[in-house]
Design a protein around this motif. Structure first.
Motif, PDB file in Angstrom:
ATOM      1  N   ASN A 184       0.829  -1.200   0.000  1.00  0.00           N
ATOM      2  CA  ASN A 184       0.000   0.000   0.000  1.00  0.00           C
ATOM      3  C   ASN A 184       0.868   1.257   0.000  1.00  0.00           C
ATOM      4  O   ASN A 184       2.081   1.183  -0.143  1.00  0.00           O
ATOM      5  N   SER A 185       0.243   2.412   0.185  1.00  0.00           N
ATOM      6  CA  SER A 185       0.979   3.665   0.054  1.00  0.00           C
ATOM      7  C   SER A 185       2.031   3.837   1.147  1.00  0.00           C
ATOM      8  O   SER A 185       2.950   4.625   1.013  1.00  0.00           O
ATOM      9  N   GLU A 186       1.853   3.080   2.250  1.00  0.00           N
ATOM     10  CA  GLU A 186       2.849   3.165   3.317  1.00  0.00           C
ATOM     11  C   GLU A 186       3.985   2.162   3.102  1.00  0.00           C
ATOM     12  O   GLU A 186       4.883   2.038   3.925  1.00  0.00           O
ATOM     13  N   GLY A 187       3.919   1.442   2.018  1.00  0.00           N
ATOM     14  CA  GLY A 187       4.990   0.524   1.692  1.00  0.00           C
ATOM     15  C   GLY A 187       4.908  -0.817   2.393  1.00  0.00           C
ATOM     16  O   GLY A 187       5.830  -1.607   2.363  1.00  0.00           O
ATOM     17  N   ARG A 188       3.772  -1.122   3.040  1.00  0.00           N
ATOM     18  CA  ARG A 188       3.662  -2.425   3.671  1.00  0.00           C
ATOM     19  C   ARG A 188       2.510  -3.202   3.044  1.00  0.00           C
ATOM     20  O   ARG A 188       1.598  -2.621   2.464  1.00  0.00           O
ATOM     21  N   ASN A 189       2.566  -4.499   3.198  1.00  0.00           N
ATOM     22  CA  ASN A 189       1.521  -5.335   2.640  1.00  0.00           C
ATOM     23  C   ASN A 189       0.228  -5.133   3.428  1.00  0.00           C
ATOM     24  O   ASN A 189       0.216  -5.216   4.637  1.00  0.00           O
ATOM     25  N   SER A 190      -0.847  -4.867   2.739  1.00  0.00           N
ATOM     26  CA  SER A 190      -2.078  -4.521   3.447  1.00  0.00           C
ATOM     27  C   SER A 190      -2.936  -5.727   3.830  1.00  0.00           C
ATOM     28  O   SER A 190      -3.981  -5.556   4.414  1.00  0.00           O
ATOM     29  N   TRP A 191      -2.526  -6.959   3.494  1.00  0.00           N
ATOM     30  CA  TRP A 191      -3.344  -8.123   3.827  1.00  0.00           C
ATOM     31  C   TRP A 191      -2.746  -8.949   4.972  1.00  0.00           C
ATOM     32  O   TRP A 191      -3.318  -9.937   5.379  1.00  0.00           O
ATOM     33  N   VAL A 192      -1.601  -8.538   5.453  1.00  0.00           N
ATOM     34  CA  VAL A 192      -0.889  -9.378   6.404  1.00  0.00           C
ATOM     35  C   VAL A 192      -1.632  -9.533   7.719  1.00  0.00           C
ATOM     36  O   VAL A 192      -1.699 -10.608   8.283  1.00  0.00           O
ATOM     37  N   ASN A 193      -2.242  -8.477   8.212  1.00  0.00           N
ATOM     38  CA  ASN A 193      -2.779  -8.501   9.567  1.00  0.00           C
ATOM     39  C   ASN A 193      -4.266  -8.803   9.673  1.00  0.00           C
ATOM     40  O   ASN A 193      -4.915  -8.459  10.629  1.00  0.00           O
ATOM     41  N   GLY A 194      -4.838  -9.427   8.705  1.00  0.00           N
ATOM     42  CA  GLY A 194      -6.256  -9.754   8.819  1.00  0.00           C
ATOM     43  C   GLY A 194      -6.780 -10.322   7.532  1.00  0.00           C
ATOM     44  O   GLY A 194      -6.071 -10.416   6.540  1.00  0.00           O
ATOM     45  N   SER A 195      -8.039 -10.723   7.553  1.00  0.00           N
ATOM     46  CA  SER A 195      -8.591 -11.316   6.349  1.00  0.00           C
ATOM     47  C   SER A 195      -8.828 -10.247   5.289  1.00  0.00           C
ATOM     48  O   SER A 195      -9.000  -9.074   5.597  1.00  0.00           O
ATOM     49  N   TRP A 196      -8.896 -10.712   4.072  1.00  0.00           N
ATOM     50  CA  TRP A 196      -9.043  -9.798   2.943  1.00  0.00           C
ATOM     51  C   TRP A 196     -10.394  -9.125   2.977  1.00  0.00           C
ATOM     52  O   TRP A 196     -11.398  -9.720   3.304  1.00  0.00           O
ATOM     53  N   ASN A 197     -10.429  -7.872   2.653  1.00  0.00           N
ATOM     54  CA  ASN A 197     -11.701  -7.216   2.356  1.00  0.00           C
ATOM     55  C   ASN A 197     -11.442  -6.090   1.362  1.00  0.00           C
ATOM     56  O   ASN A 197     -10.295  -5.793   1.031  1.00  0.00           O
ATOM     57  N   ALA A 198     -12.523  -5.511   0.898  1.00  0.00           N
ATOM     58  CA  ALA A 198     -12.387  -4.541  -0.190  1.00  0.00           C
ATOM     59  C   ALA A 198     -11.547  -3.330   0.198  1.00  0.00           C
ATOM     60  O   ALA A 198     -10.821  -2.791  -0.621  1.00  0.00           O
ATOM     61  N   SER A 199     -11.640  -2.933   1.474  1.00  0.00           N
ATOM     62  CA  SER A 199     -10.877  -1.745   1.850  1.00  0.00           C
ATOM     63  C   SER A 199      -9.370  -2.024   1.825  1.00  0.00           C
ATOM     64  O   SER A 199      -8.571  -1.135   1.581  1.00  0.00           O
ATOM     65  N   ASP A 200      -8.981  -3.293   2.084  1.00  0.00           N
ATOM     66  CA  ASP A 200      -7.566  -3.646   1.971  1.00  0.00           C
ATOM     67  C   ASP A 200      -7.101  -3.489   0.525  1.00  0.00           C
ATOM     68  O   ASP A 200      -6.035  -2.955   0.253  1.00  0.00           O
ATOM     69  N   ILE A 201      -7.922  -4.004  -0.364  1.00  0.00           N
ATOM     70  CA  ILE A 201      -7.608  -3.851  -1.780  1.00  0.00           C
ATOM     71  C   ILE A 201      -7.564  -2.370  -2.135  1.00  0.00           C
ATOM     72  O   ILE A 201      -6.702  -1.920  -2.876  1.00  0.00           O
ATOM     73  N   ALA A 202      -8.502  -1.611  -1.566  1.00  0.00           N
ATOM     74  CA  ALA A 202      -8.549  -0.179  -1.876  1.00  0.00           C
ATOM     75  C   ALA A 202      -7.242   0.503  -1.504  1.00  0.00           C
ATOM     76  O   ALA A 202      -6.774   1.399  -2.201  1.00  0.00           O
ATOM     77  N   ASN A 203      -6.643   0.063  -0.393  1.00  0.00           N
ATOM     78  CA  ASN A 203      -5.373   0.650   0.007  1.00  0.00           C
ATOM     79  C   ASN A 203      -4.274   0.334  -0.996  1.00  0.00           C
ATOM     80  O   ASN A 203      -3.380   1.140  -1.232  1.00  0.00           O
ATOM     81  N   ALA A 204      -4.325  -0.859  -1.534  1.00  0.00           N
ATOM     82  CA  ALA A 204      -3.237  -1.296  -2.397  1.00  0.00           C
ATOM     83  C   ALA A 204      -3.472  -0.939  -3.859  1.00  0.00           C
ATOM     84  O   ALA A 204      -2.565  -0.577  -4.578  1.00  0.00           O
ATOM     85  N   GLN A 205      -4.693  -1.075  -4.317  1.00  0.00           N
ATOM     86  CA  GLN A 205      -5.002  -0.857  -5.729  1.00  0.00           C
ATOM     87  C   GLN A 205      -6.319  -0.111  -5.807  1.00  0.00           C
ATOM     88  O   GLN A 205      -7.342  -0.693  -6.145  1.00  0.00           O
ATOM     89  N   THR A 206      -6.298   1.149  -5.502  1.00  0.00           N
ATOM     90  CA  THR A 206      -7.523   1.919  -5.353  1.00  0.00           C
ATOM     91  C   THR A 206      -8.457   1.798  -6.545  1.00  0.00           C
ATOM     92  O   THR A 206      -9.653   1.626  -6.390  1.00  0.00           O
ATOM     93  N   HIS A 207      -7.906   1.831  -7.721  1.00  0.00           N
ATOM     94  CA  HIS A 207      -8.791   1.890  -8.890  1.00  0.00           C
ATOM     95  C   HIS A 207      -9.546   0.585  -9.128  1.00  0.00           C
ATOM     96  O   HIS A 207     -10.596   0.589  -9.763  1.00  0.00           O
ATOM     97  N   LEU A 208      -9.061  -0.555  -8.638  1.00  0.00           N
ATOM     98  CA  LEU A 208      -9.754  -1.819  -8.868  1.00  0.00           C
ATOM     99  C   LEU A 208     -10.820  -2.137  -7.818  1.00  0.00           C
ATOM    100  O   LEU A 208     -11.743  -2.907  -8.089  1.00  0.00           O
ATOM    101  N   ALA A 209     -10.687  -1.568  -6.628  1.00  0.00           N
ATOM    102  CA  ALA A 209     -11.555  -1.958  -5.509  1.00  0.00           C
ATOM    103  C   ALA A 209     -13.050  -1.890  -5.817  1.00  0.00           C
ATOM    104  O   ALA A 209     -13.767  -2.868  -5.582  1.00  0.00           O
ATOM    105  N   PRO A 210     -13.565  -0.798  -6.349  1.00  0.00           N
ATOM    106  CA  PRO A 210     -15.018  -0.760  -6.593  1.00  0.00           C
ATOM    107  C   PRO A 210     -15.475  -1.770  -7.639  1.00  0.00           C
ATOM    108  O   PRO A 210     -16.604  -2.269  -7.570  1.00  0.00           O
ATOM    109  N   PHE A 211     -14.614  -2.081  -8.584  1.00  0.00           N
ATOM    110  CA  PHE A 211     -14.992  -3.036  -9.634  1.00  0.00           C
ATOM    111  C   PHE A 211     -14.986  -4.470  -9.092  1.00  0.00           C
ATOM    112  O   PHE A 211     -15.806  -5.294  -9.489  1.00  0.00           O
ATOM    113  N   ILE A 212     -14.066  -4.739  -8.179  1.00  0.00           N
ATOM    114  CA  ILE A 212     -14.051  -6.048  -7.524  1.00  0.00           C
ATOM    115  C   ILE A 212     -15.294  -6.210  -6.653  1.00  0.00           C
ATOM    116  O   ILE A 212     -15.952  -7.253  -6.667  1.00  0.00           O
ATOM    117  N   ASP A 213     -15.625  -5.164  -5.913  1.00  0.00           N
ATOM    118  CA  ASP A 213     -16.836  -5.194  -5.077  1.00  0.00           C
ATOM    119  C   ASP A 213     -18.077  -5.463  -5.925  1.00  0.00           C
ATOM    120  O   ASP A 213     -18.944  -6.254  -5.555  1.00  0.00           O
TER     121      ASP A 213
END
Lengths: 65, 138
Positions: free
Chosen positions: B3-32
């Motif tokens: 993500n923008s802070e340079g760390r993996n956004s899925w490491v500390n919990g289960s996947w959800n759309a907001s995690d994806i949003a942190n890492a790949q903002t433009h894809l998140a709404p389309f995945i949802d």
């Protein structure tokens, strides 16, 4: 496993996504096509990387594309 | 994918759309949107069954419910209809070894569901499997 679909396409003569098996669920097909287009047109990765992973995935899953 | 802070956004919990949003903002709404369409087009409670079953097979942490207990012994459980068992059989095979899904299993599915319903359920299985495996490795 075969790359021949087990489900019949909506229109066997059509070449578009909406004539394929995805055409049985048009709203799902639309959502998939939109996401797929976004994935290919924008993002962090370059096209070579995207295409390389797509091809590798297709080989492993025996996908015809 | 960081993500923008340079760390993996899925490491500390289960996947959800907001995690994806942190890492790949433009894809998140389309995945949802895609996941929502897949869930809303699957028949009955099959979307929940598929999601829980995939999570169990992959060993993902999920809240325990009565349904998840039944799913552990789905093959012999009286909780499920024959149609639900048919999709659960395919789900298991899909996640463990997609190449070994058989025509016989598929024919069983056709006895209980229409083509649009089968397509929606398979799509949902693929999404749960894909994002579940992403959750495992990312």
């Amino acid at each position: 496993m075969s790359s021949t679909p087990r489900l019949d396409p909506v229109d066997p003569t059509a070449r578009s996504v909406f004539g394929s098996i995805l055409g049985h669920q048009p709203q799902l097909a639309t959502a998939f096509s939109t996401l797929y287009a976004e994935f290919w047109q924008r993002g962090e990765l370059d096209h070579i990387t995207k295409e390389t992973t797509r091809l590798r995935n297709a080989r492993i899953t025996d996908c015809g594309y | 994918m960081a993500n923008s802070e340079g760390r993996n956004s899925w490491v500390n919990g289960s996947w959800n759309a907001s995690d994806i949003a942190n890492a790949q903002t433009h894809l998140a709404p389309f995945i949802d949107e895609l996941r929502g369409q897949a869930i809303s087009t699957t028949p009955g409670r099959t979307a929940s069954l598929i999601e829980l079953q995939v999570a169990q097979i992959l060993g993902l942490e999920r809240e325990e419910t009565e349904l998840s207990e039944f799913i552990r012994t789905w093959y012999s459980s009286a909780e499920f209809t024959d149609g639900e068992k048919a999709i659960m059989e395919i789900t298991e095979q899909f996640v463990l070894d997609v190449h070994s899904v058989t025509d016989e299993q598929f024919d069983k599915l056709r006895k209980y569901f229409s083509t649009p319903e089968i397509l929606a359920m398979l799509f949902h299985i693929a999404l749960c499997d894909g994002f579940g495996k992403l959750e495992m490795v990312a």
